[in-house]
Design an enzyme around this catalytic site. Structure first.
Site, short mmCIF file in Angstrom:
data_model
loop_
_atom_site.label_atom_id
_atom_site.label_comp_id
_atom_site.label_asym_id
_atom_site.label_seq_id
_atom_site.Cartn_x
_atom_site.Cartn_y
_atom_site.Cartn_z
N GLU A 1 5.91 0.19 -9.47
CA GLU A 1 6.24 -0.92 -10.37
C GLU A 1 5.36 -0.80 -11.61
O GLU A 1 4.15 -0.65 -11.49
CB GLU A 1 6.01 -2.27 -9.69
CG GLU A 1 7.05 -2.55 -8.63
CD GLU A 1 6.99 -3.98 -8.13
OE1 GLU A 1 7.96 -4.73 -8.32
OE2 GLU A 1 5.96 -4.35 -7.57
N GLU B 1 9.86 0.77 2.56
CA GLU B 1 9.96 0.74 1.11
C GLU B 1 8.83 1.56 0.49
O GLU B 1 7.69 1.51 0.96
CB GLU B 1 9.86 -0.72 0.65
CG GLU B 1 10.36 -0.99 -0.74
CD GLU B 1 10.33 -2.49 -1.07
OE1 GLU B 1 10.89 -3.30 -0.29
OE2 GLU B 1 9.74 -2.83 -2.09
N ASP C 1 7.28 2.01 -3.29
CA ASP C 1 7.40 1.32 -4.58
C ASP C 1 6.55 1.88 -5.70
O ASP C 1 5.34 2.02 -5.55
CB ASP C 1 6.86 -0.11 -4.45
CG ASP C 1 7.73 -1.01 -3.67
OD1 ASP C 1 8.92 -0.77 -3.59
OD2 ASP C 1 7.19 -2.00 -3.11
#
Ligand SMILES: *[C@@H]1O[C@H](CO)[C@@H](O)[C@H](O)[C@H]1NC(C)=O
Length: 274
Positions: free
Chosen positions: A109, A105, A107
């Site tokens: 955010e 993953e 990411d």
């Protein structure tokens, strides 16, 4: 914190920047062709001829979408305009992920804040199901007034996070020192807007102000470049990354000794190589 960080002998700072020359054909972005709205009961919408997508969040639910295709290396760009005003408690997640317990993953955010206060850009990299590689940045512009471009560059050698072409993070392939690297699994692109006031606002100190709901984030100009990739060092990129780390980094797992009482992860021990 960042200035002392640079003098640490064990700093994770082995970036030798590359930029990519990629052969690709770019079609006109159309959210209808490239994405499925996967949750939110109508709170996620593709608008107009397919050039804009919006996600919204209210007291009942957030919303999210995912790419129809999976990608295996390449560069992915998207322009986002984040929730404006009092967005404290909201999180806009934008990430690549494979599936299963051993998933990889990459990411981004975006943690909202009260009116006039800066967003936090939280990043993480999971390899083979293991994350705990958080780095956070204070955003140096207002990400809610205009669209800005957030990109992920993923090659067999490196992963680079870019904000308006400025690299903010690099995760190099360090398999030679035993750090797994996302390489063998294709990933899909996901994004969601959700309520996270339990953790996003200093451990729940600030609650989402629902009188401002629905909260909305907008997306446009999705672009994927996939294909054979060549790389070469790029000094300008390295200098930009240094600028971001020096001025805008607010958290780095590789300097958080309290969290790793038995020693930092191996990638943090890589010596400054510059
Ligand atoms: C909101 O802004 C304050 C003041 O700059 C900062 O201390 C806090 O960490 C910010 N919160 C988030 C979630 O970014």
């Amino acid at each position: 914190m960042s200035s002392s960080f640079y003098s640490r002998p064990t700093s994770f700072l082995m970036f030798s920047f590359h930029f990519l020359l990629v052969a690709y054909t770019a079609g006109a972005a159309n959210f209808y062709n490239d994405f499925d709205i996967t949750w939110g009961g109508g709170r996620g919408k593709i608008v107009g001829p397919g050039d804009i997508l919006t996600l919204s969040l209210d007291r009942i639910s957030g919303s999210g979408f995912q790419s129809k295709k999976e990608y295996h290396f390449g560069r992915i760009d998207m322009q986002l305009k984040l929730v404006p005003g009092n967005s404290a408690g909201t999180v806009t997640a934008y990430y690549l992920s494979s599936q299963g317990v051993n998933h990889d993953e990459i990411d981004f955010e975006f943690l909202g804040n009260t009116s006039g206060e800066p967003y936090t850009l939280h990043t993480n990299v999971y390899t083979q199901g293991k994350g705990e590689r958080e780095q956070q940045f204070r955003m140096w512009f207002d990400p809610t007034s205009h669209f800005h471009t957030y990109s992920i560059l993923w090659t067999p050698q490196t992963i680079v996070f870019l904000v308006d072409e400025t690299p903010i993070r690099e995760f190099q392939n360090m398999e030679t020192i035993g750090v797994p690297f996302p390489k063998n699994q294709p990933m899909r692109l996901y994004s969601s807007l959700w309520n996270a006031d339990e953790w996003a606002t200093r451990g729940g100190l600030v609650k989402t102000d629902w009188t401002h709901a629905p909260f909305m984030a907008s997306y446009r100009n999705f672009n994927v470049k996939a294909g054979h990739v060549m790389s070469q060092p790029n000094l300008a990129h390295r200098q930009k990354l240094r600028w971001v780390w020096k001025n805008h980094m607010i958290y780095n797992y590789c300097t958080d000794a309290k969290r790793f009482p038995r020693g930092f992860p191996p990638e943090c021990k890589v010596k400054f190589r510059n």
